[in-house]
Enzyme design. Structure first.
Site, mmCIF file in Angstrom:
data_model
loop_
_atom_site.group_PDB
_atom_site.id
_atom_site.type_symbol
_atom_site.label_atom_id
_atom_site.label_comp_id
_atom_site.label_asym_id
_atom_site.label_seq_id
_atom_site.Cartn_x
_atom_site.Cartn_y
_atom_site.Cartn_z
ATOM 1 N N ARG A 191 0.821 -1.211 0.000
ATOM 2 C CA ARG A 191 0.000 0.000 0.000
ATOM 3 C C ARG A 191 0.860 1.268 0.000
ATOM 4 N NH1 ARG A 191 -2.970 -3.307 3.859
ATOM 5 N NH2 ARG A 191 -4.495 -4.466 2.649
ATOM 6 N N VAL A 192 2.174 1.090 -0.066
ATOM 7 C CA VAL A 192 3.062 2.242 -0.208
ATOM 8 C C VAL A 192 3.407 2.438 -1.690
ATOM 9 C CG1 VAL A 192 5.373 3.135 0.322
ATOM 10 C CG2 VAL A 192 3.990 2.098 2.111
#
Length: 533
Positions: free
Chosen positions: A380-381
């Site tokens: 999710r980065v």
């Protein structure tokens, strides 16, 4: 003889002062029940939750910690040999919280969750102690994740990038290579040791066999990674309280380094924590909770088992520049049963972390190793945790591989395929082969960029599937000899400018042409004499 009253008063005052200095006042209680690492203590009316206790047993002092506060008694867990503690033993409250030794003296050591050495080395002389269970830094103390933490694993660094300060779950069934992926990440940090980007690694083994942990330590030592690694071991034979507290102890040791950036003393300020594995910690916590008579909930876990892991993983962060810009990256490992990621503990940890690397048994047993399922795995980065060069070439890789998997399933039906579809299948098969990687052989990020660039731009299309690994090996050797200036340029700039892009295309065109000609003529492929001719 005349006696002076002021002299008598002075002597009495001195005696009283000495007595006051020697007098120690502490609250004591008695053990009323003990067993399985749990003690019930009567008489500690002022005990605090989480307070450290000292059990005065015949076999010597044993430490414990308050877990339950009840009407007449307190429920405590015992850290150490609970068989030494007997009913009726004296228990003393200390007024302190649990602390562990931290600092550079811990590097290269194997310790238990209380920081005591397990490796037959000298006693650890720590300059500092840190509390094991603290509140995580607040939002104002953090900043977004922006620096990559290179795993050295092509499939991870290209498609599921992890940044410094991120929490990335590694999940899968037993024996699918979860620990191996994390050990690769630890070994890969060797390239940064001794620089400003140095990363201290802490490997926390929870509920593992002693032989398994010994093998991991030996592997780290063999690759020179123990110089910057601390191993915290709570083995399967250790009591449940030790397995419960081990991840928090490892986290405290990592936090010491994370905050070094604020001190500005040149010490490492980045840490990587591997929790292997948190499903066993949850089982240990369930055991403690049930013995403490806490009400069971779903799958017999107590209701606060989410809090158990969230308060641990929230401590992983990238600190703001005002706080020194240090980072603590967490790689929790969770073992699933029959691939069931919808079970209680897996869903809990998935919702806490910033993405997951899912290792699939079917891929593992079909020879795709690391067996990463790129469909379920996610970071999710994302691109914020990649260098520019990798971000540019790996953008479409996930989608290409997912499309290949669908086409592969379709092709198995025996349907006639047009040429474009067949070409897509062939290239997809070569990319899968290219992303395979042996254990404990991390790749430098520039080597990964060159390999993936060659695959995505079609330079492997004419290479036989069985020769892909050899082609890659020869290609990377050529970039360490004939094309070393170009390798250095990519390493320095970290992005693919138009100039570097065209140089890379030229180099790959020349190399692949020579390699294929040598292959056909039966010469050793990729010999230095013919490379780049």
């Amino acid at each position: 003889m005349k006696i002076r009253t002021d002299e008598i008063a002075s002597v009495i005052r001195t005696e009283l002062e000495q007595y006051a200095n020697e007098l120690e006042v502490s609250e004591v209680g008695r053990v009323v029940e003990v067993g399985d690492g749990i003690a019930r203590v009567y008489g500690l009316a002022n005990a605090m939750a989480g307070e450290l206790l000292e059990f005065q047993s015949e076999g010597g002092a044993v430490m414990g910690q308050v877990m339950n506060l009840e009407m007449d008694t307190v429920g405590a867990v015992i850290y150490g040999d609970y068989l030494k503690v007997k009913e009726g033993d004296l228990v003393k409250s200390t007024g302190r919280l649990l602390e562990v030794p931290v600092g550079e003296s811990m590097l290269g050591r194997v310790v238990d969750p209380l920081g005591r050495p397990l490796d037959d080395g000298p006693a650890i002389e720590a300059a500092e102690y840190r509390k094991v269970d603290i509140i995580a830094p607040g939002i104002a103390d953090r900043q977004p994740v922006s620096e990559p933490l290179q795993f050295g694993v092509k499939a991870v660094d290209a498609m599921i990038p992890v940044g410094r300060g991120q929490r990335e779950l590694v999940i899968g069934d037993r024996k699918t290579g979860k620990t191996a992926v994390c050990i690769d990440a630890i070994i890969n940090q060797k390239q940064y040791w001794g620089t400003d980007d140095a990363v201290v690694c802490i490997y926390v083994a929870v509920g593992q066999k002693e032989s398994t942990v010994a093998a991991v330590v030996e592997k780290l030592r063999k690759h020179g990674a123990m110089d910057y690694t601390i191993v915290v071991n709570a083995a399967s034979s250790d009591p449940a309280p030790m397995q419960y507290v081990a991840p928090y102890s490892g986290c405290a040791m990592g936090e010491y380094f994370m905050w070094q950036g604020k001190e500005g003393n040149g010490k490492p300020k980045h840490a990587l924590l591997v929790y292997d594995d948190l499903s066993k910690q949850a089982v240990a916590y369930r055991q403690l909770s049930l013995l403490l008579r806490r009400p069971p909930g779903r799958e017999a876990y107590p209701g606060d088992v989410f809090y158990l892991h969230s308060r641990l993983l929230e401590r992983a962060t990238k600190l703001s520049d005002e706080n020194g810009g240090g980072s603590l990256t967490a790689l929790p490992i969770i073992e699933t049963q029959e691939g069931d990621v919808s079970a209680y503990i897996p869903t809990n940890v998935i919702s806490i972390t910033d993405g997951q690397i899912y290792l699939e048994p079917e891929l593992f047993f079909s020879g795709v190793r690391p067996a990463i399922n790129v469909g379920i795995s996610v970071s999710r980065v994302g691109g914020a945790a990649q260098i520019g060069a990798m971000k540019k070439i790996a953008g479409s890789l996930r989608l290409d591989l997912a499309a290949f998997r669908e086409l592969e399933a379709f092709a198995q039906l025996g349907t006639e395929l047009d040429k474009a579809t067949q070409n897509q299948l062939d290239r997809g098969a070569r990319m899968v082969e290219l992303l395979k990687q042996p254990e404990f052989t991390p790749f430098h990020v520039v080597d990964q960029v060159i390999s993936i660039f060659a695959g995505t731009r079609g330079y492997l299309d004419e290479v036989a599937l069985t020769d892909v690994r050899q082609f890659e090996k020869d290609l990377l050797e050529a970039f360490q000899t004939s094309y070393k200036p170009l390798w250095d340029k990519i390493n320095t700039e970290r992005k693919l400018s138009d100039e570097i892009n065209s140089e890379l295309e030229e180099a790959l065109k020349a190399f692949s042409g020579d390699w294929l000609r040598n292959k056909k003529s039966g010469q050793p492929a990729g010999e230095p004499a013919t490379v780049g001719a």
